[in-house]
Design an enzyme around this catalytic site. Structure first.
Site, PDB file in Angstrom:
ATOM      1  N   PRO A 234       0.909  -1.144  -0.100  1.00  0.00           N
ATOM      2  CA  PRO A 234       0.135   0.138   0.010  1.00  0.00           C
ATOM      3  C   PRO A 234       0.763   1.101   0.280  1.00  0.00           C
ATOM      4  CG  PRO A 234       0.436  -0.789   2.137  1.00  0.00           C
ATOM      5  CD  PRO A 234       0.535  -1.826   1.385  1.00  0.00           C
ATOM      6  N   CYS A 235       2.476   1.495  -0.253  1.00  0.00           N
ATOM      7  CA  CYS A 235       2.908   2.047  -0.199  1.00  0.00           C
ATOM      8  C   CYS A 235       2.808   3.684  -0.673  1.00  0.00           C
ATOM      9  CB  CYS A 235       4.837   2.369   0.247  1.00  0.00           C
ATOM     10  SG  CYS A 235       5.022   1.027  -1.353  1.00  0.00           S
TER      11      CYS A 235
END
Lengths: 330, 318
Positions: free
Chosen positions: A278-279
């Site tokens: 999810p970065c």
């Protein structure tokens, strides 16, 4: 190497997640992140509009206090995946079409045959079937061999499952039990039969049946990145879980082991699962919000997950979740 | 003779790996040496059913069951033994009888009327070899052994009914949590179709109305045969309403296809002529142990080495 880095990073982030306070104020518009409340609202919207999605409560011992007990994460099960990502990428033949005027040609990726079918698609079908055939002969899926699982492990002492059989129990005559053969197995048997008879002659009737892998998709709330996070669990045609390597076949090759990593699921026990890291989610989301706002529109936070699913689709392009909802960019 | 009796598709167990992971976790951190039986829950689906499966996963051990979408809750117990010898030597017949008697006790009391999912019953006898990551297990789906049911005619599809439109509409209106067992009252003359709960329809059953009853259940079977759980349903109905004995009963196995249509749901018309006294529990025999993959009466084993053994995991992680 990348996966080692990811593992180390993942562990460090677990500590960081523990220390990160729960996001209280909405920062959706400025940074593209979500509060748990907004996640629940967006989840409710998704469940309402796409009936295959539902809320799940996960493992009791892993309940996160910042989310409602019965709305811990979202799940959709048995999503079909008809072909491997590799095939999509390598099978297509590209033809450079020269324009007569000469200023710049264009690339035609799909060549239609005379009968209107695309050659590409047929190749895909052939490949899938060949692969299935191979998979079906692996000792693991061979149901007639007891304890086939441990055959390949030499350091295990062989376990004689016959020793466990009970003799007296069959004496009870029960005429009400049907003898059933599962359709999948019946197909397998008939396919093996045609293989033996025809000596590999293709064209058995069962060959037209395409068996598909299925996926379960989960969307959890990632407390550290403050965004939703997509998890995927794959099953083969016999509903056996896929191995990591098999799963990477369905991931866009640009993203395998980089964007898609194996980590432990926040709500489930068991082995690591594949997830889209999810970065970058918040950044992408912020860009979409900006694009919409430049067009004079406004993006409601309840649409977050619908948009989210659209952009994670590029990572796992082969999974065909039914997606009818549209949103307006302007 | 055997052609005219109704046969049931036996349940097949389907265990998700997370079930074993959670079992290992509980055994090490919580149960330790205790081998007391524990309640668990499973689920089955009648939406695009494959085979006749009863599934269990990690959520089996949760305190409250929340079956997945289009699935229904099944009530179970796990008997996890401490040693392979205990697993082997346990008297399987008496375990099945004990489970069956508990089922009958639920049927006689009002518990089934309040919570019909008690009819979808299973238990697991297991031994977890935590050192080798091998799991031995044997599922049972207890059911009293009663006289076979006489099938009056071939199974009929719901879409071939005269009043199909009304029936389909009524079936679609049933809330999903009540779809596991319910009763459909369909009177063609009065053109009236309505759905009733078991408790509403069966307490003080009205015999003239009962002629128009379809005894409906979510049917996880993909075959022409109804799923195993209908057997307990029939036993329960005849126990609850002895007046139904010798009458033609219509059972409707609710099955959804890909498009969420009920068209291919099947209807079986059956008669039970021979009374079977299930109140004298000690005389009742039970069936339901699941055969293994060789169709023999024996347990199954699964090796979870690939996803549990730390050595294997380390190997695969680089």
């Amino acid at each position: 190497m990348q996966s080692v880095l990811n593992t180390v990073k993942g562990t460090a982030l677990n500590v960081a997640e523990y220390l990160t306070p729960v996001l209280k104020e909405s920062k959706f518009r400025e940074t593209g992140v979500l509060t748990p409340e907004e996640y629940v609202a967006a989840g409710d919207h998704l469940v309402h509009h796409c009936p295959t999605w539902q809320w799940a409560s996960g493992d009791d011992t892993k309940t996160k206090p910042y989310l409602p007990k019965d709305k811990q994460f979202l799940i959709t099960r048995n999503v079909p995946c008809y072909r491997r990502c590799k095939q999509m990428e390598y099978v297509g033949e590209e033809t450079l079409v020269e324009e007569e005027s000469g200023d710049g040609g264009w690339v035609e990726t799909h060549q239609l045959n005379d009968d209107g079918t695309t050659e590409v698609e047929e190749k895909i079908c052939e490949l899938t079937l060949d692969e299935n055939r191979d998979e079906m002969h692996t000792p693991d899926s061979n149901k007639s061999a007891p304890g086939a699982e441990d055959e390949e492990e030499d350091d295990d002492e062989a376990i004689d499952m016959d020793a466990f059989e009970e003799s007296g129990m069959l004496e009870l005559v029960d005429p009400s039990v049907a003898t059933t053969t599962r359709k999948a197995e019946a197909d397998l048997i008939s396919r093996q039969a045609t293989d033996e008879d025809g000596g590999g002659a293709a064209g058995g009737s069962s060959d037209s049946v395409l068996r598909t892998r299925t996926y379960d998709l989960h969307i959890t709330y990632d407390k550290y990145y403050q965004t939703p996070r997509l998890w995927v669990v794959g099953y083969d045609e016999q509903r056996k879980p896929l191995t990591v390597e098999q799963m990477y076949e369905d991931v866009s090759q640009d993203h395998a082991k980089k964007t898609v990593t194996m980590e432990s699921h926040p709500h489930l026990p068991g082995p690591n699962m594949a997830s889209v890291h999810p970065c970058r989610h918040a950044d992408i989301m912020k860009k979409i919000i900006q694009t919409v706002e430049e067009g004079g529109g406004e993006l409601g936070v309840h649409l977050y997950l619908i948009i989210f699913l659209k952009f994670v689709q590029t990572v796992i392009p082969t999974i065909e979740y039914d997606f009818t909802q549209n949103f307006n960019m302007s | 003779m055997t052609e005219n009796i109704l046969q049931f598709a036996a349940f097949e167990s389907f265990v998700c790996p997370t079930f074993w992971h959670k079992l290992a976790e509980l055994k090490i951190e919580h149960d330790r040496l205790s081998d007391a039986p524990k309640p668990i829950s499973g689920h089955y689906t009648n939406h695009k059913a494959a085979g006749c499966l009863l599934e269990v996963d990690y959520s089996a051990y949760n305190s409250s069951a929340q079956p997945p979408k289009f699935s229904h809750n099944a009530v179970g117990t796990i008997y996890n033994k401490n040693t392979i010898e205990e697993f082997k030597e346990l008297d399987k017949t008496s375990l099945l009888s004990a489970e069956g008697q508990a089922l009958l006790a639920d049927m006689t009391s009002a518990r089934v009327l309040d919570n019909p999912s008690l009819l979808a019953r299973f238990f697991v006898l297991s031994f977890a070899d935590l050192k080798c990551h091998s799991y031995y297990y044997w599922f049972g789906f207890p059911c009293p052994l009663t006289h076979p049911l006489q099938l009056q005619s071939e199974a009929v599809r719901v879409k071939d009914l005269q009043n199909f439109a009304a029936v389909a509409e009524a079936l679609r209106a049933v809330p999903s949590e009540a779809q596991n067992f319910f009763i459909l009252y369909a009177n063609e003359e009065l053109e009236s179709v309505e759905v009733r709960s078991l408790s509403a329809a069966l307490t003080n059953i009205d015999n003239t109305e009962a002629e128009h009853y379809y005894y409906c259940f979510a049917d996880p079977s993909e075959y022409e045969h109804p799923a195993w759980l209908m057997r307990n349903y029939v036993a329960f109905l005849l126990m609850q309403c002895p007046t139904l004995l010798g009458k033609t009963l219509k059972f409707l196995g609710l099955r959804y296809d890909q498009q969420m249509n009920v068209d291919n749901s099947l209807i079986w018309k059956v008669v039970q002529n021979d009374a079977c006294d299930l109140t004298r529990i000690e005389n009742v025999k039970f069936v339901g142990w699941e055969p293994n993959r060789n169709c023999k009466m024996g347990p199954r084993m699964v090796s979870m080495r690939d996803s549990m053994d730390p050595a294997k995991l380390a190997e695969n992680s680089v």
